[in-house]
Write an enzyme that holds these catalytic residues in place. Structure first.
Site, PDB file in Angstrom:
ATOM      1  N   ASP A   1       7.533 -11.801  -4.694  1.00 23.33           N
ATOM      2  CA  ASP A   1       7.143 -11.986  -3.706  1.00 23.33           C
ATOM      3  C   ASP A   1       7.298 -13.141  -2.738  1.00 23.33           C
ATOM      4  OD1 ASP A   1       5.782 -11.045  -1.798  1.00 23.33           O
ATOM      5  OD2 ASP A   1       4.545 -10.096  -2.913  1.00 23.33           O
TER       6      ASP A   1
ATOM      7  N   HIS B   1       0.252  -3.197  -0.132  1.00 24.20           N
ATOM      8  CA  HIS B   1      -1.039  -3.968  -1.070  1.00 24.20           C
ATOM      9  C   HIS B   1      -1.579  -4.397   0.176  1.00 24.20           C
ATOM     10  CE1 HIS B   1       2.423  -6.458   0.107  1.00 24.20           C
ATOM     11  NE2 HIS B   1       0.867  -8.078   0.795  1.00 24.20           N
ATOM     12  N   ASP B   2      -0.768  -4.167   1.679  1.00 31.08           N
ATOM     13  CA  ASP B   2      -1.692  -4.442   3.028  1.00 31.08           C
ATOM     14  C   ASP B   2      -1.981  -2.886   3.910  1.00 31.08           C
ATOM     15  OD1 ASP B   2      -1.631  -7.245   3.068  1.00 31.08           O
ATOM     16  OD2 ASP B   2      -0.002  -7.397   3.969  1.00 31.08           O
TER      17      ASP B   2
ATOM     18  N   ASP C   1       8.326 -12.389   2.139  1.00 23.60           N
ATOM     19  CA  ASP C   1       7.336 -12.106   3.061  1.00 23.60           C
ATOM     20  C   ASP C   1       6.885 -12.713   4.152  1.00 23.60           C
ATOM     21  OD1 ASP C   1       4.001 -11.757   3.387  1.00 23.60           O
ATOM     22  OD2 ASP C   1       4.263 -13.891   3.256  1.00 23.60           O
TER      23      ASP C   1
ATOM     24  N   GLU D   1       9.406  -8.272   4.754  1.00 27.36           N
ATOM     25  CA  GLU D   1       8.352  -7.670   5.678  1.00 27.36           C
ATOM     26  C   GLU D   1       8.947  -8.443   7.465  1.00 27.36           C
ATOM     27  OE1 GLU D   1       4.284  -8.284   5.789  1.00 27.36           O
ATOM     28  OE2 GLU D   1       5.653  -9.474   5.098  1.00 27.36           O
TER      29      GLU D   1
END
Length: 584
Positions: free
Chosen positions: A95, A336-337, A202, A261
């Site tokens: 990430d 994960h979100d 991210d 993202e």
């Protein structure tokens, strides 16, 4: 371009596997499961933040890009992980969290120390506004992602600093060239030099800040803070910054995988600017149209209705958009979100859970793009039970939402019950319960007390149990990944055509061979070529007849695979059943 055909598995380090009994997953725990991932058919591991961090936002608040969060391990463990993956013919992506740092990062500590510190301009500082009565206010009315203002007052230097997320996550000032160079050195080159193969980037569209911090339109009357994502996403220099980072920090290392993202970017032409091969910015981005379904527009965790037609629209949009372009796309249903996909898009009822897990797996593995799987998805993990109290939820976003609802409703029982319904359906925590490895205490995740409660169903849903059942979701996923790779020109690269869009029970589409994508090999093995497949998916709890499109009626139809174990002879799909047919 190896990343196009890759199957990527996301690991959330805190919840994957604990090796030392402290209740928190770690890198040695992940290393111990590399053979499991290899056997599943995984090509790339995406490791969520493992950097040194105070963990205000589960590692997305980084205090040192060049060190590891001590409970997760050390740099030597990361070297062992990279070597172990490469030894098995797999790759590693990390990430890349570079919109903001932790407020404990040395850079920010210097920046806030005084107005004349050399690093003051490495972050975004602004003077307060004053009303007619002399009361101090932040520079604008923007609401932060986790609630409250995006501006935090610093008493020492008498200015506000910007944070799109938590106050402990101050935004970096990308307009400062010195800052950008430091980011590239510390967060990018440091890890590429260690052998990392790429990055999930991210919040990739938030680095460039607007020239003026104008107020957002009032969409929530009565609130001081307003939704402002359209104002702080896709800023004026965003593409310049990405091109510079790729050119200066990544290209010298060869083919570096990047997946961005990219929230709040509905315009397909704007997305093309990020992922067009000619632009040389990102390999691909995550499209959140499907994951966002059901989320509230004002309050995220107050659900809004949707049906299968919305799912088809969300998926079909990006399947079709890449056709005739030089861009690439992604395929995913969890991360994960987000909450668990079985609960959200199919059925987590005990009698339908396994069928739903296989149905979603069949859909995802037959769509075009790079496939991403989230830990636990392969065994059919679902949302936690509604009966869990809010205290069991650990995520900052969940707790902030619950507190705001409690305050805004005066703790009204009916309203708070509705808030808990939303949390039980949409909260990010559902993806963060510990991985369920076996039926021993704590699901085999840890010998100590887990940092977050293990799902109550771990004795029925776990890896060990499913490895021993030839028709389990895990074994079906394994078979499907192999199937996808065997026919990768058709499924990973093929042309998507949807039929019967208004049907709220059946999702029907074909994949047709794109001759430009045909290659003679898939890794080291010869690929099997098929030119057309019909996929029929029943997203209902009743039997439905397979829909046969007009352009398939004159062809020979042969069953290739079904989510049901055993021979399938009828043209009727059972509840949550899916099938792939060859069309010849």
């Amino acid at each position: 371009m190896w990343w196009k055909d890759a199957v990527v598995y996301q690991v959330y380090p805190a919840s994957f596997k604990d090796s030392d009994g402290d209740g928190l997953g770690d890198i040695p725990g992940l290393i111990s499961k590399l053979d499991y991932l290899k056997d599943l058919g995984i090509d790339v591991v995406w490791l969520s933040p493992m950097y040194k961090s105070p963990q205000v936002d589960m590692g997305y608040d980084i205090s040192d890009y060049e060190d590891i969060h001590a409970p997760f391990g050390c740099l030597a463990d990361m070297d062992e992980l990279t070597h172990g993956l490469h030894q098995r013919g797999m790759r590693l992506i990390l990430d890349l969290v570079i919109n903001h740092t932790s407020c404990q990062h040395a850079w920010f500590q210097e920046s806030r120390s005084s107005k004349d510190n050399p690093k003051r301009d490495w972050y975004i500082w602004r003077q307060p506004r004053y009303d007619a009565s002399g009361n101090r206010h932040p520079p604008n009315n923007w609401r932060a992602s986790f609630g409250g203002s995006v501006w935090e007052w610093d008493e020492k230097t008498q200015e506000y600093y910007l944070h799109y997320f938590a106050p402990e996550q101050p935004d970096l000032n990308w307009d400062n060239e010195e800052t950008r160079k430091a980011i590239y050195d510390s967060a990018v080159r440091f890890w590429l030099e260690k052998g990392v193969d790429g990055f999930r980037i991210d919040t990739v569209n938030k680095y460039s800040k607007p020239a003026e911090f104008v107020n957002a339109p009032v969409t929530e009357p009565g609130s001081a803070w307003q939704y402002a994502y359209p104002l702080f996403c896709n800023g004026p220099k965003m593409h310049d910054f990405l091109k510079e980072m790729v050119r200066d920090a990544m290209d010298p290392f060869g083919e570096v995988m990047t997946v961005g993202e990219l929230p709040c970017t509905p315009d397909a032409k704007e997305i093309l600017r990020y992922v067009s091969a000619r632009e040389r910015e990102l390999n691909m981005v995550f499209h959140f149209d499907m994951v966002y379904l059901g989320m509230g527009t004002v309050w995220k965790y107050i659900p809004e209705p949707f049906d299968l037609r919305d799912v088809k629209t969300a998926l079909g949009k990006w399947q079709r958009f890449i056709q005739g372009t030089d861009m690439w796309t992604t395929v995913f249903a969890e991360n994960h979100d987000s909450a668990r996909s079985i609960t959200r898009f199919a059925s987590d009822a005990p009698e339908h859970r396994e069928a739903s897990a296989k149905l979603l797996a069949l859909m995802l593995t037959t769509l075009t793009g790079t496939l991403f799987i989230y830990q636990g998805q392969e065994i059919g993990m679902v949302n936690v039970p509604r009966e869990w109290p809010v205290e069991e939820y650990k995520d900052l976003e969940t707790q902030n939402f619950y507190a705001r609802m409690k305050d805004s409703t005066g703790n009204d029982p009916k309203e708070m019950n509705a808030a808990m319904d939303g949390i039980a359906y949409l909260a990010r925590d559902h993806a963060r319960t510990p991985m369920q490895w076996d039926d021993s205490e704590n699901g085999g995740f840890s010998t100590g007390k887990p940092w977050m409660r293990v799902h109550d169903n771990y004795r029925e849903v776990n890896v060990q149990k499913q490895l021993g059942e030839h028709d389990s979701p895990l074994m079906f996923w394994k078979h499907l990944i192999s199937f996808r790779k065997q026919y990768h020109s058709l499924f990973t690269h093929g042309l998507f055509t949807e039929y019967g869009h208004d049907n709220t029970a059946l999702f029907t589409y074909t994949k047709t061979l794109d001759n430009c994508a045909v290659s003679s090999t898939n890794g080291e093995s010869m690929e099997t070529i098929e030119t057309k497949a019909l996929i029929s998916l029943n997203f209902s709890n009743s039997c439905k007849k397979v829909y046969l499109p007009e352009d398939c009626k004159a062809a020979t139809i042969e069953l290739a695979i079904s989510t049901k174990d055993g021979k399938v002879e009828s043209d009727t799909l059972g509840p949550y059943e899916g099938r792939v047919y060859w069309v010849r």
